[in-house]
Design a protein around this motif. Sequence first.
Motif: not given
Length: 120
Positions: A30-43, A45-54
């Motif tokens: 089963r695939i549960n939550a899915m999401g996108w993160y980004r990491q800028r130089p020297g920073k 990693r931060e959450l950009v967006a996420s989506i649950t299975s629902g």
Amino acid sequence: QVQVVESGGGLVQAGGSLRLSCAASGSIFRINAMGWYRQRPGKQRELVASITSGGSTNYADSVKGRFTISRDNAKKTVYLQMNSLKPEDTSVYYCNVKITNWARVENDYWGQGTQVTVSS
């Protein structure tokens, strides 16, 4: 084994759009939550967006109204539609997929990262 492969990204002018895709494959119960993160130089990693299975979504304040996350469960794929891109969106973007395997154990899987560059 589970593989998570990203596609999309690239170079775009400010105000433009890009779409990222991330597909999971392999031994998946089963695939549960899915999401996108980004990491800028020297920073960090931060959450950009996420989506649950629902289908419930969550966005970073900096991208609300411009980015849209969606998923296709049949294709085991998550998308990130990015509109009205700004130079500060320039970053490496990573997808994250929480997958339960056939032993009923959940693990985190990360894509390889894809570069998004927004020119001013």
